[in-house]
Each structure stands twice: as C-alpha cells, then as structure tokens.
Design an enzyme around this catalytic site. Structure first.
Site, PDB file in Angstrom:
ATOM      1  N   SER A  84       0.797  -1.239   0.000  1.00  0.00           N
ATOM      2  CA  SER A  84       0.000   0.000   0.000  1.00  0.00           C
ATOM      3  C   SER A  84       0.823   1.280   0.000  1.00  0.00           C
ATOM      4  O   SER A  84       0.259   2.375  -0.071  1.00  0.00           O
ATOM      5  CB  SER A  84      -0.975   0.009   1.177  1.00  0.00           C
ATOM      6  N   LYS A 223       2.946   6.705   4.795  1.00  0.00           N
ATOM      7  CA  LYS A 223       2.016   5.654   4.357  1.00  0.00           C
ATOM      8  C   LYS A 223       2.597   4.297   4.729  1.00  0.00           C
ATOM      9  O   LYS A 223       3.781   4.033   4.519  1.00  0.00           O
ATOM     10  CB  LYS A 223       1.798   5.716   2.841  1.00  0.00           C
ATOM     11  N   THR A 224       1.728   3.455   5.261  1.00  0.00           N
ATOM     12  CA  THR A 224       2.117   2.083   5.589  1.00  0.00           C
ATOM     13  C   THR A 224       1.826   1.166   4.404  1.00  0.00           C
ATOM     14  O   THR A 224       1.129   1.546   3.460  1.00  0.00           O
ATOM     15  CB  THR A 224       1.350   1.564   6.811  1.00  0.00           C
ATOM     16  N   GLY A 225       2.352  -0.048   4.490  1.00  0.00           N
ATOM     17  CA  GLY A 225       2.071  -1.064   3.486  1.00  0.00           C
ATOM     18  C   GLY A 225       2.266  -2.442   4.101  1.00  0.00           C
ATOM     19  O   GLY A 225       3.058  -2.601   5.030  1.00  0.00           O
TER      20      GLY A 225
END
Length: 286
Positions: A84, A223-225
C-alpha cells in the site's frame, strides 16, 4: 661505526615518521570516504527492531546532511513488493489523469463485504488513502488503465514495476513488482522537493492527504504497506518529517520473526520502530 649507527637511527626515525604520515593520510581518506559514501551504521536501530520481535531495516535520510542511517544497508537495497505504499504514486496518477477530482471525491461502497469494516462505507479520496482502502485504489487503477499507469510509473522512476492487463488492480500487492527502501526515499525526496513531472495542485493535494501528525514543531507525512504472499508477511512504513529547516525521510521494511506473531502488533510496530528511530534525531514528543 658510531656515525653509521646514528645514520641508521635517523633513517629508522624518518621511516617511522613517514609511516605515521601515511597512516594518518589513510585514516583521513577513510574518514572522507565515509562522508562521501554518506552511509552511517546505527546499531541502535537494530536494537529497536529486535525489541519489537521483528527483522528488517530502518532507513533514514537527513536531507540537510545528505546522510543515510540504517541498521542493515543490504536489506535496505533489497526490492520488496510496494504493497500500500504504492497508494502515494497511485494517488498522484489518479489526480494527474483526472480520474480523481480532488481529496473530496467520493468512492461509493457497493455493499459487498470487505476485508476491513472501515472500508464498508462511502469514503472520500482522503479517507480512502488514510484507511488504506484497497478496493478504492483498485478502482483508480482500473480507470487509469495499463498504458497510462505504465507511462507514469516510468516517468516517476518508481522501483521495478511490471504492469499489464492481468495484474492492473493488484500488481503492487502480489507478483514481481519490487521497490527498495533506497528507491522509496529517492521517490519521496523528489516528490517533497516538487521535482516530479506533476502539477503543483496534485502535489499539494497528495501532501495534504499524507499528513499523519501536525504540531507546532513538525509535520509528519507517511504511508504504511503490508504484503502477504502465502505465509510471508512484509511490512512498510515510508514518508518524511519536516521540522524547522530539517527534513528527514524514512523507509522502514520489516517482517515478523515467527509465524505465530500477533497481526495487530505487527501492524502497529511498523510505525513504532520508525518513530523510535526518528527520535534519535528529532523531538517527536509534542
């Protein structure tokens, strides 16, 4: 004989001095090389990762000093699925192609059950980003199409990404797409400095939706993923912090050390270890 002995001692002394000079020069050259290479090993980062029962790397970049800090530079150079974190370039592409109007654009929920309850509602574009709504961004990718998606990814020099008609709405989650932590920071650096070939309007909107925390002392964007392939879990947290005249970029990539890990803890720890590393350089307490 005495004169010969004195001569030999002088030669030995001179040789020692020359050797000392050479060693000093080598040390200075080595120190210069470290600065030139701008890579500094941080053992404390490894301690932070170990304490969270993780393996992987934290990579920080100090823009002002042009210096990288990490516990594992080899890991940081290894490509991983972007997961993501690709929502950052995907957001830019959606806005640039006008498939998304702005941060207030509504994504209608079709009523179907989704992986997370937080996705089962109508969401604005900003909410879709912050809740990491995969179905919303799959919709964006399908509207953009293979050709335009390929064009923009190439323009952005974003990792090593393969896009075609068979994987258009999931290439960032599975398959052969790869990006390293160094590549993540390179992309974010160009984005933060407005050096990507995109409009100022698009950059402003995406920078706004990326804000995770804003205080008098700093603004943190990120932003995380999280990619899951079989039993393999890989987690990201990327972004940057503006604090006064300083900018620190970060790209954390970690994995659980055991199969019996708690997913909620893994989800939180991606951020926690990054914040701990950043606190070595910036006051994030307020």
């Amino acid at each position: 004989m005495k004169q010969l002995l004195i001569f030999c001692l002088c030669i030995a002394c001179f040789s020692c001095k020359e050797e000392s000079k050479r060693n000093k020069k080598l040390q200075e050259k080595s120190a210069t090389a470290k600065i030139t290479n701008n890579h500094i090993q941080k053992e404390v980062f490894q301690e932070i990762i170990d304490s969270a029962q993780l393996k992987g790397a934290i990579l920080l970049y100090d823009l002002k000093k042009d210096t990288f800090y990490s516990n594992d530079f080899s890991w940081a150079k290894t490509g991983q699925l972007p997961a993501s974190t690709f929502k950052i370039p995907n957001s830019i592409i959606g806005l640039e192609t006008k498939e998304v109007e702005d941060q207030h654009t509504i994504f209608k929920w079709n009523g179907e059950k989704r992986f997370f309850k937080a996705w089962e509602t109508d969401l604005t574009f900003q909410q879709a980003f912050q809740r990491s709504c995969v179905p919303c961004y799959q919709e964006v990718a399908r509207k953009v199409g293979v050709k335009r998606m390929h064009t923009y990814i190439d323009k952005f020099q974003y990792g090593n990404i393969e896009v075609d008609s068979t994987n258009l709405d999931n290439f960032w989650l599975q398959g052969n797409a790869r990006i390293s932590q160094f590549q993540q920071i390179d992309f974010l650096k160009r984005f933060q400095q407005n050096k990507l070939p995109i409009s100022y309007r698009t950059a402003t909107i995406v920078k706004e939706i990326m804000i995770l925390k804003e205080t008098e002392n700093y603004v943190l964007r990120g932003k995380t993923g999280w990619s899951i392939v079989g039993e393999h879990h890989n987690g990201w947290f990327v972004g940057y912090v503006n604090s006064g005249d300083q900018v620190f970029f970060f790209a954390t990539n970690v994995e659980p050390i055991s199969k019996g890990f708690v997913q909620k803890e893994f989800q939180n720890n991606r951020k926690i270890v990054t914040y701990k590393a950043l606190r070595e350089f910036i006051n994030l307490s307020n």
